[in-house]
Design a protein around this motif. Sequence first.
Motif, mmCIF file in Angstrom:
data_model
loop_
_atom_site.group_PDB
_atom_site.id
_atom_site.type_symbol
_atom_site.label_atom_id
_atom_site.label_comp_id
_atom_site.label_asym_id
_atom_site.label_seq_id
_atom_site.Cartn_x
_atom_site.Cartn_y
_atom_site.Cartn_z
ATOM 1 N N PRO A 152 0.849 -1.198 0.000
ATOM 2 C CA PRO A 152 0.000 0.000 0.000
ATOM 3 C C PRO A 152 0.884 1.248 0.000
ATOM 4 O O PRO A 152 2.038 1.207 0.428
ATOM 5 C CB PRO A 152 -0.784 -0.096 1.314
ATOM 6 C CG PRO A 152 -0.679 -1.526 1.731
ATOM 7 C CD PRO A 152 0.618 -2.029 1.180
ATOM 8 N N PRO A 153 0.364 2.378 -0.460
ATOM 9 C CA PRO A 153 1.167 3.612 -0.470
ATOM 10 C C PRO A 153 1.545 4.047 0.947
ATOM 11 O O PRO A 153 0.909 3.654 1.931
ATOM 12 C CB PRO A 153 0.255 4.637 -1.141
ATOM 13 C CG PRO A 153 -1.107 4.055 -1.115
ATOM 14 C CD PRO A 153 -0.972 2.569 -0.980
ATOM 15 N N PHE A 154 2.563 4.887 1.031
ATOM 16 C CA PHE A 154 3.096 5.369 2.301
ATOM 17 C C PHE A 154 2.000 5.902 3.213
ATOM 18 O O PHE A 154 1.963 5.590 4.403
ATOM 19 C CB PHE A 154 4.150 6.450 2.043
ATOM 20 C CG PHE A 154 4.693 7.080 3.288
ATOM 21 C CD1 PHE A 154 5.696 6.458 4.012
ATOM 22 C CD2 PHE A 154 4.204 8.292 3.757
ATOM 23 C CE1 PHE A 154 6.204 7.017 5.173
ATOM 24 C CE2 PHE A 154 4.708 8.871 4.915
ATOM 25 C CZ PHE A 154 5.704 8.231 5.617
ATOM 26 N N ASP A 155 1.118 6.723 2.682
ATOM 27 C CA ASP A 155 0.074 7.343 3.511
ATOM 28 C C ASP A 155 -0.880 6.332 4.139
ATOM 29 O O ASP A 155 -1.478 6.613 5.175
ATOM 30 C CB ASP A 155 -0.722 8.367 2.701
ATOM 31 C CG ASP A 155 0.066 9.644 2.474
ATOM 32 O OD1 ASP A 155 1.049 9.878 3.207
ATOM 33 O OD2 ASP A 155 -0.302 10.412 1.560
ATOM 34 N N ALA A 156 -1.029 5.168 3.526
ATOM 35 C CA ALA A 156 -1.911 4.142 4.100
ATOM 36 C C ALA A 156 -1.337 3.569 5.394
ATOM 37 O O ALA A 156 -2.074 3.065 6.237
ATOM 38 C CB ALA A 156 -2.130 3.017 3.092
ATOM 39 N N TRP A 157 -0.013 3.660 5.561
ATOM 40 C CA TRP A 157 0.663 3.120 6.741
ATOM 41 C C TRP A 157 0.720 4.125 7.888
ATOM 42 O O TRP A 157 1.124 3.787 8.990
ATOM 43 C CB TRP A 157 2.112 2.741 6.398
ATOM 44 C CG TRP A 157 2.247 1.683 5.383
ATOM 45 C CD1 TRP A 157 2.343 1.864 4.032
ATOM 46 C CD2 TRP A 157 2.321 0.285 5.596
ATOM 47 N NE1 TRP A 157 2.469 0.658 3.404
ATOM 48 C CE2 TRP A 157 2.465 -0.339 4.349
ATOM 49 C CE3 TRP A 157 2.286 -0.511 6.737
ATOM 50 C CZ2 TRP A 157 2.570 -1.710 4.201
ATOM 51 C CZ3 TRP A 157 2.395 -1.878 6.583
ATOM 52 C CH2 TRP A 157 2.532 -2.469 5.339
ATOM 53 N N HIS A 158 0.369 5.367 7.608
ATOM 54 C CA HIS A 158 0.662 6.462 8.529
ATOM 55 C C HIS A 158 -0.608 7.256 8.802
ATOM 56 O O HIS A 158 -1.215 7.790 7.884
ATOM 57 C CB HIS A 158 1.725 7.346 7.865
ATOM 58 C CG HIS A 158 2.341 8.363 8.755
ATOM 59 N ND1 HIS A 158 3.008 8.038 9.909
ATOM 60 C CD2 HIS A 158 2.403 9.710 8.649
ATOM 61 C CE1 HIS A 158 3.459 9.145 10.472
ATOM 62 N NE2 HIS A 158 3.103 10.160 9.735
ATOM 63 N N SER A 159 -0.994 7.362 10.066
ATOM 64 C CA SER A 159 -2.187 8.143 10.406
ATOM 65 C C SER A 159 -1.864 9.606 10.658
ATOM 66 O O SER A 159 -2.748 10.402 10.915
ATOM 67 C CB SER A 159 -2.896 7.536 11.616
ATOM 68 O OG SER A 159 -2.023 7.502 12.721
ATOM 69 N N ALA A 160 -0.584 9.962 10.595
ATOM 70 C CA ALA A 160 -0.107 11.355 10.670
ATOM 71 C C ALA A 160 -0.292 12.006 12.036
ATOM 72 O O ALA A 160 -0.312 13.222 12.146
ATOM 73 C CB ALA A 160 -0.731 12.208 9.569
ATOM 74 N N VAL A 161 -0.421 11.214 13.081
ATOM 75 C CA VAL A 161 -0.493 11.781 14.422
ATOM 76 C C VAL A 161 0.894 12.272 14.838
ATOM 77 O O VAL A 161 1.024 13.328 15.455
ATOM 78 C CB VAL A 161 -1.052 10.752 15.433
ATOM 79 C CG1 VAL A 161 -0.937 11.243 16.859
ATOM 80 C CG2 VAL A 161 -2.495 10.421 15.099
ATOM 81 N N LEU A 162 1.918 11.505 14.486
ATOM 82 C CA LEU A 162 3.311 11.867 14.774
ATOM 83 C C LEU A 162 4.050 12.135 13.471
ATOM 84 O O LEU A 162 3.766 11.471 12.466
ATOM 85 C CB LEU A 162 4.037 10.710 15.484
ATOM 86 C CG LEU A 162 3.574 10.301 16.862
ATOM 87 C CD1 LEU A 162 4.335 9.054 17.313
ATOM 88 C CD2 LEU A 162 3.807 11.421 17.848
#
Length: 173
Positions: free
Chosen positions: A57-67
């Motif tokens: 999956p793309p990078f953003d799918a792995w990251h919820s962007a809280v940190l």
Amino acid sequence: MGVLAPLRASDTPIGDIHVTARSSRRYAPWLWVLAALFCARVIAQPIALVFHPGFLPPFDAWHSAVLPYQLLLASQGVILFWLAWTAVRFSTAAVTPNRRIGVSALILGTLYFSFMALRLLLGATILHGQRWFARPLPTIFHLVLATYLILFAHFHYRGSTQAVGGTEGNDDV
């Protein structure tokens, strides 16, 4: 002493050392599987960022962007170290059950798992438009970590009552 102090003959009656060693080794493979899953997640995210392979999956799918990602990666490194360290301790039977650790970790792990399961459910339903809820991959790997913590807790809670005849077990924290 650390949370997982070495098993010493002075801590446990001789007959129970074998029970504790056998018991901790039964948990070890499951702890290693969960640690490997989390390790795969930590490795996959930067691969998705740099190489964009079609099978991930793309990078953003792995990251919820809280940190910020750098802080997330550093914290994941610390978590991986603890997972591997405790799995080694279980594999080598160098861990003594401790009821207080078991109770604390069981409460924390159960709450963690429950909140992440709720996050997954809400993200799949009414909060699908909210980024933190709508990213299932981070939540799934939080469930992996929560499961690790629950297994860790189960050993300490259950083992402290069995190995030492219902007493509190080793008080090394």
